[in-house]
Design an enzyme around this catalytic site. Structure first.
Site, mmCIF file in Angstrom:
data_model
loop_
_atom_site.group_PDB
_atom_site.id
_atom_site.type_symbol
_atom_site.label_atom_id
_atom_site.label_comp_id
_atom_site.label_asym_id
_atom_site.label_seq_id
_atom_site.Cartn_x
_atom_site.Cartn_y
_atom_site.Cartn_z
ATOM 1 C CG HIS A 1 -3.981 -2.868 3.148
ATOM 2 N ND1 HIS A 1 -2.861 -2.945 3.805
ATOM 3 C CD2 HIS A 1 -4.428 -1.656 2.798
ATOM 4 C CE1 HIS A 1 -2.523 -1.377 4.062
ATOM 5 N NE2 HIS A 1 -3.394 -0.794 3.468
ATOM 6 C CD GLU B 1 -1.791 -6.446 4.534
ATOM 7 O OE1 GLU B 1 -2.030 -5.343 4.949
ATOM 8 O OE2 GLU B 1 -1.574 -6.732 3.580
ATOM 9 C CB CYS C 1 -1.008 0.032 1.269
ATOM 10 S SG CYS C 1 -2.550 1.131 0.950
#
Length: 310
Positions: free
Chosen positions: A235, A237, A142
């Site tokens: 993102h 994750e 990001c």
């Protein structure tokens, strides 16, 4: 994959409850194998949440990983206790004489500032320059991806009219490249950002290849020609409730925020959010570890200057 952590890292107990194999320091001492050394520069304000998310994402290959968490010394964290930072984090000065197989630079809630206005920008530049000779492959996430593209290739970021916020469909490009091996033609990933890097600017750099993009969210995944620098604009994750927590936080602060796109069933924020990106997020981290870290480094700990002739 067994992830080696400090014995009392709070994320360790949560991962164990999820049946993720986490190995503490005592057990790791008795393992006679070559573990991967991964440093994580955690720039997110809620550091414990990010620790859990990234460790969970790294847990899907049989490779043993030893994780070193790094925090900036030029910025005082306000959302994570000093005792947690002192116990579980090192500074760049602590690690700058070490070599690492992989490095992860996380996002940060500073994208509305110019890079040079950020109090730890000089330190991040030092880390990114150091990574050229002390790290085999770096994964930028990001804001970390935007910062990396700017520092290494001079690619600017641009403000968006409103926050790009939600879960977006992406299409795979260059399928033969191992980083996207196992991806479906279309996959989902979360985004939460106020700025973007434009496709036209990336395509001007011959060393960079776009591997995935979205009609709505723009470029998602970029890699340089030798795989030593990988840039992820979203993102993957994030866990199920991360966007929800950001949405509720901004609403309470009275900030202008729309419902996250493609997130709540029927756009009803009282319902449990749909988890639509976990499998491809796991594949991305596994492919990075396997093809761009593990397969590239020799068994003996490496001298990166000799490998790259620098």
């Amino acid at each position: 994959m067994p992830i080696k952590t400090q014995n009392d890292l709070p994320a360790k107990e949560i991962l164990e409850r999820e049946n993720i194999f986490v190995m503490d320091e005592n057990r790791a001492m008795h393992q006679n194998i070559r573990q991967l050394e991964i440093a994580i520069v955690n720039l997110m304000p809620l550091k414990e949440d990010t620790e859990l998310q990234i460790l969970r994402s790294l847990s899907n290959t049989p490779i043993q990983v030893n994780v070193t968490f790094v925090a900036t010394s030029t910025h005082e964290a306000t959302h994570t206790s000093l005792s947690h930072l002192n116990q579980f984090y090192q500074t760049f000065d602590d690690i700058k004489n070490r070599n690492f197989d992989g490095l992860i630079i996380t996002g940060a809630p500073v994208e509305q500032l110019e890079y040079e206005e950020i109090d730890y920008w000089d330190e991040i530049c030092q880390i990114m320059e150091w990574s050229k000779t002390h790290v085999f492959s770096t994964l930028h996430l990001c804001w970390g991806a935007q910062a990396g593209l700017y520092y290494h290739y001079g690619i600017p970021k641009h403000m968006l009219a409103k926050k790009k916020f939600g879960v977006y469909a992406h299409k795979v490009k260059n399928r033969k490249i191992p980083l996207v091996r196992g991806f479906d033609d279309v996959f989902y990933a979360p985004h939460s950002r106020h700025t973007e890097v434009r496709k036209a600017d990336i395509e001007k750099v011959d060393k960079l290849t776009i591997l995935a993009e979205s009609d709505e969210a723009g470029v998602f995944l970029i890699m340089n020609d030798d795989g030593r620098q990988i840039f992820v604009m979203g993102h993957p994750e994030y866990d199920r409730y991360t966007l929800h927590n950001e949405y509720i936080r901004d609403k309470k602060k009275g900030l202008p925020i729309d419902l996250p796109v493609n997130y709540y069933p029927d756009d009803d924020d009282t319902q449990r959010p749909l988890l639509q990106w976990r499998s491809h997020g796991n594949i991305l981290y596994s492919n990075w570890l396997n093809y761009y870290v593990y397969q590239g480094v020799p068994y003996e700990f490496i001298n990166y200057n000799e490998i790259y002739g620098k």
